[in-house]
Design a protein around this motif. Structure first.
Motif, PDB file in Angstrom:
ATOM      1  N   GLY A  79     -18.044   3.206  -6.643  1.00 43.65           N
ATOM      2  CA  GLY A  79     -16.783   3.517  -6.923  1.00 43.65           C
ATOM      3  C   GLY A  79     -16.140   4.458  -5.759  1.00 43.65           C
ATOM      4  N   THR A  80     -16.780   4.765  -4.571  1.00 42.18           N
ATOM      5  CA  THR A  80     -16.667   5.411  -3.731  1.00 42.18           C
ATOM      6  C   THR A  80     -15.860   4.514  -2.544  1.00 42.18           C
ATOM      7  OG1 THR A  80     -18.849   5.194  -2.510  1.00 42.18           O
ATOM      8  CG2 THR A  80     -18.422   7.045  -3.988  1.00 42.18           C
ATOM      9  N   PRO A  81     -14.982   5.001  -1.732  1.00 45.34           N
ATOM     10  CA  PRO A  81     -14.158   4.082  -1.068  1.00 45.34           C
ATOM     11  C   PRO A  81     -14.974   3.846   0.113  1.00 45.34           C
ATOM     12  CG  PRO A  81     -12.998   6.386  -1.287  1.00 45.34           C
ATOM     13  CD  PRO A  81     -14.074   6.381  -2.053  1.00 45.34           C
ATOM     14  N   ARG A  82     -14.910   2.573   0.800  1.00 48.63           N
ATOM     15  CA  ARG A  82     -15.753   2.178   1.943  1.00 48.63           C
ATOM     16  C   ARG A  82     -14.664   2.512   3.043  1.00 48.63           C
ATOM     17  NH1 ARG A  82     -17.418  -4.051   0.314  1.00 48.63           N
ATOM     18  NH2 ARG A  82     -18.824  -3.312  -1.176  1.00 48.63           N
ATOM     19  N   LEU A  83     -14.975   3.521   3.730  1.00 51.70           N
ATOM     20  CA  LEU A  83     -14.144   4.210   4.867  1.00 51.70           C
ATOM     21  C   LEU A  83     -14.019   3.258   6.000  1.00 51.70           C
ATOM     22  CD1 LEU A  83     -15.226   7.726   4.927  1.00 51.70           C
ATOM     23  CD2 LEU A  83     -13.113   6.897   3.958  1.00 51.70           C
ATOM     24  N   GLU A  84     -15.223   2.339   6.289  1.00 54.94           N
ATOM     25  CA  GLU A  84     -15.024   1.575   7.472  1.00 54.94           C
ATOM     26  C   GLU A  84     -13.901   0.594   7.346  1.00 54.94           C
ATOM     27  OE1 GLU A  84     -17.990  -0.491   4.559  1.00 54.94           O
ATOM     28  OE2 GLU A  84     -17.576   1.482   5.089  1.00 54.94           O
ATOM     29  N   ARG A  85     -13.508   0.261   5.853  1.00 57.33           N
ATOM     30  CA  ARG A  85     -12.514  -0.710   5.814  1.00 57.33           C
ATOM     31  C   ARG A  85     -11.123  -0.100   5.342  1.00 57.33           C
ATOM     32  NH1 ARG A  85     -15.207  -5.782   2.542  1.00 57.33           N
ATOM     33  NH2 ARG A  85     -16.698  -6.207   3.982  1.00 57.33           N
ATOM     34  N   VAL A  86     -11.136   1.140   4.809  1.00 56.14           N
ATOM     35  CA  VAL A  86      -9.944   1.895   4.381  1.00 56.14           C
ATOM     36  C   VAL A  86      -9.367   2.259   5.489  1.00 56.14           C
ATOM     37  CG1 VAL A  86      -9.222   3.968   3.074  1.00 56.14           C
ATOM     38  CG2 VAL A  86     -10.707   2.438   2.032  1.00 56.14           C
ATOM     39  N   VAL A  87      -9.998   2.994   6.566  1.00 57.10           N
ATOM     40  CA  VAL A  87      -9.401   3.612   7.750  1.00 57.10           C
ATOM     41  C   VAL A  87      -8.621   2.582   8.450  1.00 57.10           C
ATOM     42  CG1 VAL A  87      -9.781   4.901   9.671  1.00 57.10           C
ATOM     43  CG2 VAL A  87     -10.888   5.649   7.669  1.00 57.10           C
ATOM     44  N   PRO A  88      -9.082   1.507   8.983  1.00 54.36           N
ATOM     45  CA  PRO A  88      -8.198   0.643   9.820  1.00 54.36           C
ATOM     46  C   PRO A  88      -6.953   0.110   8.967  1.00 54.36           C
ATOM     47  CG  PRO A  88     -10.668  -0.061   9.708  1.00 54.36           C
ATOM     48  CD  PRO A  88     -10.465   0.909   8.693  1.00 54.36           C
ATOM     49  N   VAL A  89      -7.175  -0.251   7.757  1.00 52.32           N
ATOM     50  CA  VAL A  89      -5.972  -0.709   7.044  1.00 52.32           C
ATOM     51  C   VAL A  89      -4.930   0.521   6.946  1.00 52.32           C
ATOM     52  CG1 VAL A  89      -4.927  -1.388   4.695  1.00 52.32           C
ATOM     53  CG2 VAL A  89      -7.192  -2.330   5.640  1.00 52.32           C
ATOM     54  N   ALA A  90      -5.383   1.511   6.621  1.00 48.14           N
ATOM     55  CA  ALA A  90      -4.555   2.912   6.568  1.00 48.14           C
ATOM     56  C   ALA A  90      -3.688   2.872   7.903  1.00 48.14           C
ATOM     57  CB  ALA A  90      -4.976   4.114   6.084  1.00 48.14           C
ATOM     58  N   LEU A  91      -4.519   2.850   9.074  1.00 49.29           N
ATOM     59  CA  LEU A  91      -3.828   2.914  10.493  1.00 49.29           C
ATOM     60  C   LEU A  91      -2.726   1.770  10.656  1.00 49.29           C
ATOM     61  CD1 LEU A  91      -6.919   4.008  12.706  1.00 49.29           C
ATOM     62  CD2 LEU A  91      -5.250   5.333  11.933  1.00 49.29           C
ATOM     63  N   VAL A  92      -2.754   0.709  10.403  1.00 46.67           N
ATOM     64  CA  VAL A  92      -2.134  -0.352  10.334  1.00 46.67           C
ATOM     65  C   VAL A  92      -1.073  -0.324   9.565  1.00 46.67           C
ATOM     66  CG1 VAL A  92      -1.877  -2.784   9.828  1.00 46.67           C
ATOM     67  CG2 VAL A  92      -3.774  -2.225  10.882  1.00 46.67           C
ATOM     68  N   VAL A  93      -1.292   0.222   8.258  1.00 47.02           N
ATOM     69  CA  VAL A  93       0.081   0.789   7.460  1.00 47.02           C
ATOM     70  C   VAL A  93       0.815   1.524   8.198  1.00 47.02           C
ATOM     71  CG1 VAL A  93       0.717   1.490   5.046  1.00 47.02           C
ATOM     72  CG2 VAL A  93      -0.895  -0.071   5.183  1.00 47.02           C
ATOM     73  N   VAL A  94       0.310   2.711   8.533  1.00 48.10           N
ATOM     74  CA  VAL A  94       1.134   3.808   9.256  1.00 48.10           C
ATOM     75  C   VAL A  94       1.732   3.216  10.442  1.00 48.10           C
ATOM     76  CG1 VAL A  94       0.892   5.970  10.478  1.00 48.10           C
ATOM     77  CG2 VAL A  94      -0.260   5.698   8.286  1.00 48.10           C
ATOM     78  N   GLY A  95       1.233   2.395  11.080  1.00 48.08           N
ATOM     79  CA  GLY A  95       1.785   1.837  12.479  1.00 48.08           C
ATOM     80  C   GLY A  95       2.943   1.077  11.935  1.00 48.08           C
ATOM     81  N   VAL A  96       2.787   0.206  11.054  1.00 39.28           N
ATOM     82  CA  VAL A  96       3.886  -0.682  10.748  1.00 39.28           C
ATOM     83  C   VAL A  96       5.131   0.186  10.260  1.00 39.28           C
ATOM     84  CG1 VAL A  96       4.662  -2.639   9.035  1.00 39.28           C
ATOM     85  CG2 VAL A  96       2.525  -2.693  10.001  1.00 39.28           C
ATOM     86  N   VAL A  97       4.827   0.967   9.215  1.00 47.79           N
ATOM     87  CA  VAL A  97       5.884   2.076   8.697  1.00 47.79           C
ATOM     88  C   VAL A  97       6.584   2.618   9.935  1.00 47.79           C
ATOM     89  CG1 VAL A  97       6.278   3.912   7.438  1.00 47.79           C
ATOM     90  CG2 VAL A  97       4.778   2.474   6.378  1.00 47.79           C
TER      91      VAL A  97
END
Length: 109
Positions: A79-97
């Protein structure tokens, strides 16, 4: 030759005829209700609602499956987040916004 003798009394025959008329009247009333436009429309609506409920139920199951699959991509078995996948997706979302915000700001000016 068929036996045509009837041993019923006239009163019994009249009672049988009366009973048969009542049954026929009930049957005619039921047919009248079944072929009434409101009944036909109500039955059609009920079928549509049942089909929509079935379709929505199937869609819910499919969406639930997709959400579970996506969640499995970003969370490990404990149940712990996989940071190697969460961080890139978060960066893409922030960039798009950010790009959307800049684009909206430029249109106003």
């Amino acid at each position: 030759m068929a036996d045509t003798s009837d041993t019923r009394t006239p009163a019994q025959i009249e009672a049988d005829i009366k009973r048969r008329r009542e049954v026929l009247a009930e049957t005619l009333d039921e047919i009248g209700v079944r072929v009434h436009p409101k009944t036909i429309v109500g039955d059609a609506k009920a079928k549509v609602i049942a089909n929509v409920d079935h379709t929505v139920g199937r869609a819910y199951v499919q969406v639930n499956r997709v959400v579970s699959d996506v969640r499995a991509q970003f969370v490990d078995a404990e149940g712990t987040p996989r940071l190697e996948r969460v961080v890139p997706v978060a960066l893409v979302v922030v960039g798009v916004v950010g790009l959307l915000a800049l684009g909206a700001r430029r249109r106003r000016d």
